[in-house]
Design an enzyme around this catalytic site. Structure first.
Site, PDB file in Angstrom:
ATOM      1  N   TYR A  37       0.819  -1.206   0.000  1.00 44.20           N
ATOM      2  CA  TYR A  37       0.000   0.000   0.000  1.00 44.20           C
ATOM      3  C   TYR A  37       0.851   1.252   0.000  1.00 44.20           C
ATOM      4  O   TYR A  37       2.066   1.194   0.226  1.00 44.20           O
ATOM      5  CB  TYR A  37      -0.959  -0.004   1.200  1.00 44.20           C
ATOM      6  N   ARG A  56       8.144   4.086  -4.713  1.00 47.19           N
ATOM      7  CA  ARG A  56       8.236   3.088  -3.624  1.00 47.19           C
ATOM      8  C   ARG A  56       7.228   1.964  -3.839  1.00 47.19           C
ATOM      9  O   ARG A  56       7.515   0.800  -3.548  1.00 47.19           O
ATOM     10  CB  ARG A  56       8.019   3.755  -2.266  1.00 47.19           C
ATOM     11  N   ARG A 104      -7.330 -20.677  -2.156  1.00 46.10           N
ATOM     12  CA  ARG A 104      -6.374 -20.501  -1.066  1.00 46.10           C
ATOM     13  C   ARG A 104      -5.248 -21.521  -1.170  1.00 46.10           C
ATOM     14  O   ARG A 104      -5.478 -22.724  -1.106  1.00 46.10           O
ATOM     15  CB  ARG A 104      -7.071 -20.639   0.294  1.00 46.10           C
ATOM     16  N   LYS A 152       6.439  -2.101   1.899  1.00 43.92           N
ATOM     17  CA  LYS A 152       5.283  -1.510   2.584  1.00 43.92           C
ATOM     18  C   LYS A 152       4.072  -2.434   2.439  1.00 43.92           C
ATOM     19  O   LYS A 152       3.166  -2.183   1.630  1.00 43.92           O
ATOM     20  CB  LYS A 152       5.001  -0.107   2.025  1.00 43.92           C
ATOM     21  N   GLU A 184      11.988   2.231  14.295  1.00 40.57           N
ATOM     22  CA  GLU A 184      11.123   3.343  13.868  1.00 40.57           C
ATOM     23  C   GLU A 184       9.904   3.394  14.761  1.00 40.57           C
ATOM     24  O   GLU A 184       9.780   2.615  15.708  1.00 40.57           O
ATOM     25  CB  GLU A 184      10.741   3.184  12.384  1.00 40.57           C
ATOM     26  N   LEU A 209      11.072   1.099   7.087  1.00 40.39           N
ATOM     27  CA  LEU A 209      10.481   1.573   5.843  1.00 40.39           C
ATOM     28  C   LEU A 209      11.254   2.805   5.345  1.00 40.39           C
ATOM     29  O   LEU A 209      11.533   3.705   6.139  1.00 40.39           O
ATOM     30  CB  LEU A 209       9.014   1.967   6.080  1.00 40.39           C
TER      31      LEU A 209
END
Ligand code: PDD
Length: 289
Positions: A37, A56, A104, A152, A184, A209
């Site tokens: 995301y 990114r 799945r 991310k 972070e 990140l």
């Protein structure tokens, strides 16, 4: 969701009222957190640092062998369309790409399975955030996330747990610790200002990140003649620093005034950090598209 009621959202090519937008129960984002995301800030109805967010995104997709058929021009058009349709002046656009819907199976589905692409907006008063004025209180917690935090992904359960633990302890957020050093914040990059007036933030690696705001603040601070050093630091060093702060798309530069109950400096936002925030916001507004 009160002031976001019945937004128009984007799902796989369609603009729909949010209550009519659907994703399959077999979507790998839902079943495996197999998705990435981006969160792009909106100021004055314009997008902040859009190009770097998309760069990114492509890096995250590449690291996971995921492909997205939508190019950056289309992504920009979708962002703008959503901002316009939802009348967003201040807030964000959230974008998520997953590996799509398939039976799945731990094995990735066959190439050609279309990715799921979802975008929505959120109104948010970013400029007048109380934390900018009062500062954040953080607590240190062990960093129990996976070891590819440079990607991310949407697997945000541990950051969410850490934030809840911080709230339980009467704080606003958590700073995460690994190997004796701060990695972070739960959803931000962590910084300090040392007693030689050098801004310090951890160097990039798989452990954190690569924040778009981190890199923009770093470049901006250097342009302003401030020294910036990329290195790890301990929580004790942060507690003894002149100032501490976080950076992220939606918080810009936000002071941290207390760590583990101990005030940083005099326990109030340092004017130098407030100035950095204000000038950085000015610059971001000027460059937004
Ligand atoms: N979070 N580190 C982590 C773990 C983050 O989740 C974020 C952003 C950042 C800052 O990155 P950037 O400057 O590119 O926003 C650092 C976003 C805002 C979120 O999850 O809502």
């Amino acid at each position: 969701m009160s002031n976001n009621s019945l937004r128009t959202v984007y799902v796989n090519g369609d603009y729909l009222p949010e209550n009519e937008a659907h994703v399959s129960v077999f979507d790998r984002g839902f079943l495996f957190a197999d998705g990435v995301y981006e969160v792009t800030t909106v100021l004055d109805g314009r997008l902040v640092d859009f190009g770097n967010h998309m760069a990114r995104l492509h890096r995250s997709l590449g690291e996971l062998d995921m492909t997205l058929a939508t190019d950056d021009n289309e992504l920009l058009a979708i962002h703008r369309e959503l901002v316009q349709r939802n009348g967003v002046d201040q807030g964000l656009v959230y974008l998520q790409v997953t590996r799509g819907a398939a039976d799945r199976d731990f094995v990735y589905p066959a190439t050609g399975t279309p990715a799921t692409l979802v975008l929505f907006t959120q109104h948010k008063p970013l400029l007048d955030a109380p934390a900018a004025r009062d500062g954040l209180r953080v607590v240190s917690l062990p960093d129990l996330r996976w070891n590819r935090r440079d990607i991310k992904t949407v697997q945000l359960l541990y950051p969410s747990m850490a934030k809840m633990e911080a709230k339980r302890r009467g704080a606003d957020d958590a700073w995460l610790i690994e190997g004796g050093q701060v990695t972070e914040g739960s959803s931000s990059n962590a910084w300090l200002l040392d007693h030689e007036d050098t801004l310090v933030t951890r160097a990039l690696s798989h452990s954190i990140l690569p924040g778009i705001t981190r890199s923009a603040v770093m470049a901006f601070a250097e342009e302003q003649g401030m020294r910036v050093e990329e290195r790890g630091f301990t929580i004790d060093e942060a507690k003894a620093a002149r100032a501490a702060f976080v950076t992220s798309a939606t918080s810009f530069v936000t002071p941290v005034v207390e760590i583990d109950g101990q005030p940083i400096g005099d326990g109030r936002p340092l004017p130098a950090i407030t100035r950095l925030r204000e000038r950085f916001i000015e610059e971001s507004r000027r460059r937004a598209i």
